[in-house]
Design an enzyme around this catalytic site. Structure first.
Site, short mmCIF file in Angstrom:
data_model
loop_
_atom_site.label_atom_id
_atom_site.label_comp_id
_atom_site.label_asym_id
_atom_site.label_seq_id
_atom_site.Cartn_x
_atom_site.Cartn_y
_atom_site.Cartn_z
N GLY A 38 0.81 -1.21 0.00
CA GLY A 38 0.00 0.00 0.00
C GLY A 38 0.85 1.26 0.00
N LEU A 57 0.60 3.60 -2.22
CA LEU A 57 1.09 3.43 -3.59
C LEU A 57 1.57 4.75 -4.18
CD1 LEU A 57 -1.63 1.00 -4.99
CD2 LEU A 57 0.49 0.48 -3.78
N HIS A 107 4.87 1.95 -7.94
CA HIS A 107 3.93 0.82 -7.94
C HIS A 107 3.06 0.85 -9.20
CE1 HIS A 107 4.36 1.41 -3.42
NE2 HIS A 107 4.66 0.14 -3.56
N GLN A 111 15.39 -8.09 -2.63
CA GLN A 111 14.08 -8.76 -2.54
C GLN A 111 13.78 -9.49 -3.86
OE1 GLN A 111 10.35 -7.11 -0.72
NE2 GLN A 111 9.89 -6.57 -2.83
N MET A 170 11.54 6.50 -5.97
CA MET A 170 10.23 6.58 -5.33
C MET A 170 10.08 5.47 -4.31
SD MET A 170 7.51 7.96 -7.98
CE MET A 170 7.85 9.47 -8.89
O1 PAF Z 1 8.02 -4.76 -1.71
C1 PAF Z 1 7.04 -4.80 -0.95
O2 PAF Z 1 6.21 -3.89 -0.92
C2 PAF Z 1 6.90 -5.98 -0.01
O3 PAF Z 1 8.12 -6.42 0.47
C3 PAF Z 1 6.10 -7.14 -0.64
C4 PAF Z 1 6.81 -7.75 -1.82
C5 PAF Z 1 4.72 -6.65 -1.06
C6 PAF Z 1 5.90 -8.25 0.40
O4 PAF Z 1 5.21 -7.79 1.52
#
Ligand code: PAF
Length: 280
Positions: free
Chosen positions: A31, A33, A37, A153, A184
């Site tokens: 969220g 956003l 995103h 990640q 961002m």
């Molecule tokens: O990158 C993110 O916003 C979070 O780490 C994710 C991938 C939604 C997992 O909670």
């Protein structure tokens, strides 16, 4: 565009779309956003027919001293942005829906989770891998999209998908930057005006690294020293957590700039930790 908080409803809607031959895309988010995103949602929309955006502030990826409570939340605003970006379904479950009473199964990706952010955020990637694995299992998308800003990640998720033979394609969308170069991030909203001004130095330090390597510097130590010097001078309110030059795939730090190199850094402002990276 619909919103649901329930896994059974999510599954029913997605199954109906799949029966119609639609390719399913998933964009997992927490969220708050922003344009970064939205660019991922648009990418998912170009590569699939029906896009699910999950909005779930995942508690298991925050450490006890981290900023879960301060993390910005705005489900109504997020829904409007998702609609405009072309999302078809928002999945916004509560914590109990994702982690019911007695939940005790976690996904641990070893090795590449140890360095960089993993070193200063123990348990973070265990929480990320667990929730992403669960979201992939709930939605069963053909494609899932993540951002390059969270480079570690992205590498962890790709490794998990490969190691667990998950039948999903992972796409990585490029970093979206503010006009002054700051990547961002939902966390940018937590910076004070002075911190926000200084935060643009992160990108300048990455550009400096790129320039040095392009001009022939091969010692990662020399590049990191110059980056740190720039950050100390131009972002004195931030403490450097790490600056690393790693192999883009293994994420192992190297003494000589590798063929496929990633320069990554994290800087802690008093209440807000920022990360950024660039492929060299
Ligand atoms: O990158 C993110 O916003 C979070 O780490 C994710 C991938 C939604 C997992 O909670």
């Amino acid at each position: 565009m619909r919103t649901t908080t329930r896994i059974d409803q999510l599954r029913a809607v997605v199954a109906a779309q799949r029966r119609r031959g639609r390719r399913i895309g998933l964009v997992p988010t927490m969220g708050a956003l922003h344009e970064g995103h939205l660019s991922l949602i648009r990418l998912a929309k170009r590569k699939s027919d029906f896009v699910v955006v999950s909005i779930f502030l995942n508690p298991t990826q925050f450490g006890p001293k981290e900023d879960l409570r301060r993390y910005p939340r705005d489900l109504k605003g997020d829904a409007a942005k998702c609609r405009r970006a072309g999302a078809d379904l928002i999945f916004a479950p509560g914590v109990k829906e994702v982690y019911p009473e007695g939940f005790s199964t976690y996904v641990n990706v070893e090795g590449i989770t140890q360095g960089l952010c993993g070193a200063s955020r123990p348990g973070h990637f265990r929480g990320v891998a667990t929730v992403v694995c669960k979201l992939l299992s709930m939605v069963r998308p053909d494609l899932a999209v993540f951002g390059q800003k969270d480079a570690q990640q992205a590498a962890v998720i790709k490794r998990m998908v490969r190691d667990l033979d998950l039948a999903v394609k992972i796409a990585i969308g490029p970093i979206v930057r503010e006009p002054d170069g700051l990547a961002m991030s939902s966390r940018n909203a937590c910076l004070t005006p002075e911190e926000r001004k200084q935060a643009a130095a992160l990108y300048r330090s990455l550009k400096l690294a790129r320039r040095m390597v392009r001009d022939g510097e091969r010692e990662t130590g020399a590049v990191k020293r110059e980056m740190a010097r720039l950050l100390r001078r131009e972002a004195p309110l931030g403490a450097i957590d790490y600056i690393e030059i790693v192999d883009n795939e293994t994420l192992r730090p190297e003494r000589k700039v590798p063929g496929k190199a990633l320069v990554a850094l994290a800087v802690k402002f008093p209440k807000t930790r920022l990360i950024d990276n660039a492929v060299l």
